[in-house]
Design a protein around this motif. Structure first.
Motif, PDB file in Angstrom:
ATOM      1  N   GLY A  77       0.796  -1.222   0.000  1.00  0.00           N
ATOM      2  CA  GLY A  77       0.000   0.000   0.000  1.00  0.00           C
ATOM      3  C   GLY A  77       0.825   1.266   0.000  1.00  0.00           C
ATOM      4  N   THR A  78       2.108   1.164   0.349  1.00  0.00           N
ATOM      5  CA  THR A  78       2.939   2.358   0.439  1.00  0.00           C
ATOM      6  C   THR A  78       4.073   2.401  -0.570  1.00  0.00           C
ATOM      7  OG1 THR A  78       4.295   1.312   2.145  1.00  0.00           O
ATOM      8  CG2 THR A  78       2.473   2.701   2.888  1.00  0.00           C
ATOM      9  N   GLU A  79       4.326   1.286  -1.226  1.00  0.00           N
ATOM     10  CA  GLU A  79       5.414   1.232  -2.204  1.00  0.00           C
ATOM     11  C   GLU A  79       4.921   0.554  -3.466  1.00  0.00           C
ATOM     12  OE1 GLU A  79       9.187  -0.194  -0.648  1.00  0.00           O
ATOM     13  OE2 GLU A  79       8.366  -0.057   1.363  1.00  0.00           O
ATOM     14  N   ARG A  80       5.606   0.781  -4.568  1.00  0.00           N
ATOM     15  CA  ARG A  80       5.257   0.158  -5.840  1.00  0.00           C
ATOM     16  C   ARG A  80       6.185  -1.027  -6.081  1.00  0.00           C
ATOM     17  NH1 ARG A  80       3.988   3.604 -10.982  1.00  0.00           N
ATOM     18  NH2 ARG A  80       1.974   3.602  -9.983  1.00  0.00           N
ATOM     19  N   PHE A  81       5.584  -2.167  -6.460  1.00  0.00           N
ATOM     20  CA  PHE A  81       6.341  -3.379  -6.737  1.00  0.00           C
ATOM     21  C   PHE A  81       6.058  -3.839  -8.155  1.00  0.00           C
ATOM     22  CE2 PHE A  81       5.869  -3.346  -2.147  1.00  0.00           C
ATOM     23  CZ  PHE A  81       7.182  -3.546  -1.755  1.00  0.00           C
ATOM     24  N   ASP A  82       7.075  -4.425  -8.777  1.00  0.00           N
ATOM     25  CA  ASP A  82       6.898  -4.973 -10.117  1.00  0.00           C
ATOM     26  C   ASP A  82       6.117  -6.274 -10.072  1.00  0.00           C
ATOM     27  OD1 ASP A  82       8.393  -2.977 -11.658  1.00  0.00           O
ATOM     28  OD2 ASP A  82      10.097  -3.685 -10.492  1.00  0.00           O
ATOM     29  N   VAL A  83       6.289  -7.050  -9.008  1.00  0.00           N
ATOM     30  CA  VAL A  83       5.552  -8.294  -8.824  1.00  0.00           C
ATOM     31  C   VAL A  83       5.558  -8.654  -7.339  1.00  0.00           C
ATOM     32  CG1 VAL A  83       7.520  -9.854  -9.168  1.00  0.00           C
ATOM     33  CG2 VAL A  83       5.232 -10.618  -9.796  1.00  0.00           C
ATOM     34  N   CYS A  84       4.514  -9.365  -6.919  1.00  0.00           N
ATOM     35  CA  CYS A  84       4.412  -9.838  -5.530  1.00  0.00           C
ATOM     36  C   CYS A  84       4.430 -11.359  -5.547  1.00  0.00           C
ATOM     37  CB  CYS A  84       3.113  -9.358  -4.889  1.00  0.00           C
ATOM     38  SG  CYS A  84       2.927  -7.574  -4.866  1.00  0.00           S
TER      39      CYS A  84
END
Length: 180
Positions: A77-84
Motif C-alpha cells: 500500500g505504500t510502495e510500488r512493486f513490479d511483482v508480488c
C-alpha cells in the motif's frame, strides 16, 4: 541485489562508505532495480532457495521481505512493486497466503503464488487458480516465466495500473484489519 524487511526504514550507511544505489534519492539513476515483494513465513526455511534463485534470475533485484499479511499489505500500500510473490505457507497457512494473494489481486498487483500444489487454494477463490505459480525450489527459468505471466496482464490497456504509494492505505482490507 538488495534485500530488506518490509515496514522498517533503511538504516543509514556508516560514515566513509557510499551506497551503490539509493532507491529514494531523486534524480537519474544508473540502474533501475526490479522490485519484488516476497511474502512468506520467515521462520521456515521453505523460501530460502527461492531468494537465491531470484538473485540469479532477475538482474538488479530488490526484494522486500514481508513475514506477515499485515506487513505485506502495508508494504504494497505504500510502495510500488513490479511483482508480488506470495507463499501459501504464510501464517495461518494456507489461508493466510490465499487471503493475501486475493487482496493483492483485488488491488491490481501482479501476483505469483509460491506453493508445491494448487490443492491448498480455497475453492471459494477461483481467481487464485488462474494465477501463475512456482514451487519454492524453482529455478531461474521457472521464475522468469511466472513473473512474465503475472506482469503481462498488467501491461494491457484493459487492466488498471497498480496503485501509487499511499493510494491503498484507505483500502477496506486495511481498515478491517485495524479494527481487530
Amino acid at each position: 541485489m538488495t534485500v530488506r524487511r518490509a515496514p522498517r526504514e533503511r538504516e543509514t550507511p556508516p560514515s566513509g562508505t557510499l551506497p551503490v544505489v539509493e532507491a529514494r534519492r531523486p534524480g537519474p539513476r544508473s540502474v533501475r532495480s526490479f522490485r519484488i515483494l516476497l511474502a512468506h513465513d520467515a521462520r521456515a526455511a521453505t523460501c530460502d532457495a527461492l531468494v537465491r534463485a531470484l538473485e540469479e534470475a532477475v538482474p538488479h533485484v530488490e526484494i522486500v521481505d514481508a513475514s506477515s499479511i499485515d506487513d505485506a499489505l502495508l508494504a504494497s500500500g505504500t510502495e510500488r512493486f513490479d511483482v508480488c510473490l506470495v507463499c501459501l505457507d504464510l501464517p495461518p497457512a494456507p489461508l493466510g497466503g490465499a487471503r493475501l494473494a486475493s487482496d493483492l489481486v483485488d488491488s491490481n498487483h501482479p501476483v505469483v503464488l509460491v506453493t508445491r500444489s494448487l490443492r491448498w487454494l480455497p475453492p471459494d477463490r477461483p481467481i487464485l487458480h488462474q494465477l501463475p505459480w512456482i514451487p519454492p525450489d524453482a529455478g531461474a527459468i521457472e521464475i522468469t516465466s511466472a513473473i512474465a505471466a503475472a506482469t503481462s496482464d498488467c501491461d494491457s490497456a484493459i487492466r488498471a495500473r497498480s496503485p501509487l504509494p499511499g493510494e491503498t492505505l484507505d483500502a477496506p482490507a486495511l481498515r478491517a484489519r485495524a479494527r481487530r
